[in-house]
Design a protein around this motif. Structure first.
Motif, PDB file in Angstrom:
ATOM      1  N   ARG A 245       0.808  -1.220   0.000  1.00 62.84           N
ATOM      2  CA  ARG A 245       0.000   0.000   0.000  1.00 62.84           C
ATOM      3  C   ARG A 245       0.843   1.272   0.000  1.00 62.84           C
ATOM      4  O   ARG A 245       0.339   2.358   0.321  1.00 62.84           O
ATOM      5  CB  ARG A 245      -0.980   0.018   1.183  1.00 62.84           C
TER       6      ARG A 245
ATOM      7  N   SER B 295       0.406   3.648  -5.506  1.00 61.42           N
ATOM      8  CA  SER B 295      -0.788   3.358  -6.317  1.00 61.42           C
ATOM      9  C   SER B 295      -0.509   3.714  -7.766  1.00 61.42           C
ATOM     10  O   SER B 295       0.283   4.613  -8.061  1.00 61.42           O
ATOM     11  CB  SER B 295      -1.994   4.143  -5.808  1.00 61.42           C
TER      12      SER B 295
ATOM     13  N   GLY C 230       1.226   6.314  -1.723  1.00 61.01           N
ATOM     14  CA  GLY C 230      -0.021   6.331  -0.988  1.00 61.01           C
ATOM     15  C   GLY C 230      -1.236   6.062  -1.854  1.00 61.01           C
ATOM     16  O   GLY C 230      -1.142   5.655  -3.015  1.00 61.01           O
ATOM     17  N   THR C 231      -2.410   6.304  -1.274  1.00 64.26           N
ATOM     18  CA  THR C 231      -3.672   6.050  -1.964  1.00 64.26           C
ATOM     19  C   THR C 231      -4.620   7.248  -1.968  1.00 64.26           C
ATOM     20  O   THR C 231      -5.609   7.233  -2.702  1.00 64.26           O
ATOM     21  CB  THR C 231      -4.413   4.869  -1.306  1.00 64.26           C
ATOM     22  N   ASP C 232      -4.334   8.276  -1.166  1.00 72.76           N
ATOM     23  CA  ASP C 232      -5.298   9.359  -0.988  1.00 72.76           C
ATOM     24  C   ASP C 232      -5.524  10.187  -2.246  1.00 72.76           C
ATOM     25  O   ASP C 232      -6.536  10.872  -2.388  1.00 72.76           O
ATOM     26  CB  ASP C 232      -4.887  10.267   0.170  1.00 72.76           C
ATOM     27  N   TRP C 233      -4.595  10.123  -3.184  1.00 74.98           N
ATOM     28  CA  TRP C 233      -4.680  10.915  -4.407  1.00 74.98           C
ATOM     29  C   TRP C 233      -5.479  10.226  -5.505  1.00 74.98           C
ATOM     30  O   TRP C 233      -5.853  10.867  -6.506  1.00 74.98           O
ATOM     31  CB  TRP C 233      -3.275  11.194  -4.949  1.00 74.98           C
TER      32      TRP C 233
ATOM     33  N   LEU D 222     -10.694   1.100  -2.214  1.00 70.87           N
ATOM     34  CA  LEU D 222     -11.033   2.368  -2.871  1.00 70.87           C
ATOM     35  C   LEU D 222     -12.396   2.330  -3.564  1.00 70.87           C
ATOM     36  O   LEU D 222     -12.859   3.366  -4.047  1.00 70.87           O
ATOM     37  CB  LEU D 222      -9.953   2.718  -3.910  1.00 70.87           C
TER      38      LEU D 222
ATOM     39  N   ASP E  77     -15.120   4.671  -2.101  1.00 69.40           N
ATOM     40  CA  ASP E  77     -14.792   6.081  -2.330  1.00 69.40           C
ATOM     41  C   ASP E  77     -15.013   6.469  -3.792  1.00 69.40           C
ATOM     42  O   ASP E  77     -15.449   7.587  -4.089  1.00 69.40           O
ATOM     43  CB  ASP E  77     -13.343   6.359  -1.934  1.00 69.40           C
TER      44      ASP E  77
END
Length: 517
Positions: A344, A347, A370-373, A402, A405
């Motif tokens: 994780r 990405s 990361g993954t938030d973007w 994801l 989201d």
């Protein structure tokens, strides 16, 4: 489509390069390097004078490294750095700089003990006699030294200071005996453990101006000590630029990230600080032609040479280089896919686009930490390119977290009648059976030459390191067993499958509407 993939390698702030250009005229800054504190005194200029007396004009990068490495803390009058690490490609002038450093030490202080170590004691003896001693005896400094050549007792003695430059073996007993003022570990790539550092360190404890210098070009996966030192040096520099405390270790590394092509002179200009001084593009191109790619990368791009990965018969890796086409571009019809690495930390968003010739263009269009973007990026790409579908792995995969989201952001899966007539941009949640089908189809496409790519480092590395696991009588890519982060390839596999399975359904839906209106 313009590729927006960011380099996975950390970059120093632009003011670092500006400082080196202003102070030294250095246009090839290290990727990781300790900045100079101009307000602090340094013995670097004196070492450069010694270098000139030896017959070598210091290059900008050598002046910079010597200035920083020999900085003096004005509060203590001692060297600011007890350890100095230098990782630089071959043929850049490392040996001449090391000789100047050691000669300056024995010339400037009384009764100094300087010890040089290379791959083996025999190699150290050869360099000591054939390069160091020959250079000193042929220089303006010849009358100031005398040599002792008896086996096991070799030393270059500076007559006025009674300081000496000797050699040692790469053993646990190296450095035992008299206190050590300067220890130099050269060709660090050949050292598979830290026995030499452990032998040197105790001998330096009582010497307030003691320093350990190590230097090397890139090594292999067996270069345990060098690889550990490089990783630690990078962490030190990144922490320093992040506002951390100034460490007692100085570190300098010139390095070409994997996304820079080895045959591009711009890559050489960014990696070889002696280029244009003592090395020419013609020489480097000649080395490129005669060396195998892995050895060229190690020697001149300072990359760690890795062992060839074991072959997986399900992945036709040998076909991949022949599918590269730097001019390849997708047509208007394309699909996106999202995949997250097993740990994780990274990405990837990949794209598959149908070319006018019927082949499928594969491309990593965004890859970040990361993954938030990811969700905002997918929403934006969906608005810009109107893909036929956005694919993602089902529950149990790293990227499945994801899904909710994406749905909340408007990237939803088709429902009811939409399953037969999907709209562009619908979410495709790929289950195990879909991945089995998609993986086999991608292998066939690679073998048959019906896909093209632009030779991006993350995707190529994923192909080369890909391993598979059985699912019944078929197989899928194995995220855990693969020898590299395989998520870029997984994303490309998903994007291609979504393009070829959903594209016809979306087109058929539009054809029906055209016939009505």
């Amino acid at each position: 489509m313009t590729t927006t993939t960011a380099s996975e390698t950390w970059r120093p702030p632009p003011e670092f390069a500006a400082q080196l250009r202003e102070l030294y005229g250095l246009d090839c800054p290290p990727l990781w390097g300790t900045p100079r504190r101009p307000e602090w005194p340094s013995l670097g200029p004196q070492a450069c004078k010694v270098m000139r007396a030896l017959g070598f004009e210091p290059m900008p990068w050598q002046r910079y490294v010597l200035d920083v490495g020999l900085e003096i803390d004005p509060a203590t009058g001692l060297f600011a750095h007890r350890e100095v690490g230098l990782s630089v490609p071959r043929q850049q002038g490392k040996t001449q700089q090391i000789l100047a450093l050691m000669t300056h030490r024995i010339a400037a202080w009384q009764r100094q003990n300087v010890v040089y170590a290379a791959q083996t004691r025999g190699m150290a003896r050869q360099r000591w006699e054939d390069e160091f001693l020959v250079t000193l005896e042929g220089s303006d400094l010849a009358r100031r030294i005398r040599a002792r050549k008896s086996n096991g007792n070799e030393a270059i003695l500076w007559t006025r200071t009674r300081s000496k430059l000797g050699i040692t073996a790469n053993t646990e007993k190296a450095g035992h005996g008299p206190a050590l003022d300067l220890g130099v570990i050269d060709e660090a790539f050949a050292h598979e453990d830290d026995r030499l550092e452990q032998a040197f360190s105790p001998a330096m404890l009582t010497r307030p101006m003691a320093q350990l210098w190590w230097a090397s070009a890139g090594g292999t996966e067996k270069s345990v000590w060098l690889n550990k030192k490089r990783a630690a040096g990078r962490e030190v520099i990144e922490a320093l630029w992040a506002g951390g405390p100034r460490p007692s270790v100085a570190y300098f590394e010139w390095f070409a990230p994997d996304d820079l092509p080895r045959d591009d002179p711009a890559t050489w200009a960014a990696t070889l600080p002696a280029l244009g001084h003592t090395v020419t593009e013609a020489v480097i191109r000649s080395e490129l032609e005669k060396l195998d790619p892995g050895e060229f990368d190690r020697a001149y791009l300072n990359r760690t040479r890795k062992a060839a990965p074991p072959s997986d018969p399900n992945v036709p890796k040998a076909a991949w280089p022949g599918l590269a086409d730097e001019r390849s571009r997708p047509g208007a019809e394309l699909a996106l896919a999202v995949e997250v690495s097993q740990d994780r930390t990274t990405s990837t968003i990949a794209m598959a686009g149908l070319r006018p010739d019927g082949r499928v263009h594969l491309e990593v269009i965004d890859r970040r930490a990361g993954t938030d973007w990811v969700v905002p990026a997918v929403v934006r790409l969906r608005q810009l390119h109107d893909p036929v579908a956005v694919a993602i792995s089902a529950a149990g995969s790293p990227s499945s977290s994801l899904i909710d989201d994406l749905v909340a952001a408007g990237v939803r899966a088709p429902e009811g009648d939409e399953k037969e007539h999907p709209l562009p941009g619908h979410l495709v949640v790929m289950r195990t059976g879909d991945m089995v089908e998609a993986s086999g189809q991608m292998a066939d496409a690679m073998t048959q030459g019906t896909v093209r790519h632009i030779d991006q480092a993350p995707l190529t590395a994923a192909v080369n390191g890909a391993m598979t696991r059985p699912v019944g009588d078929a197989w899928v890519l194995d995220r855990r067993k693969s020898l590299a982060d395989v998520s870029p390839l997984v994303a490309a596999v998903q994007a291609r499958w979504a393009l070829l399975t959903r594209g016809p359904l979306v087109r058929d839906d539009y054809d029906v509407l055209d016939s009505i209106y």
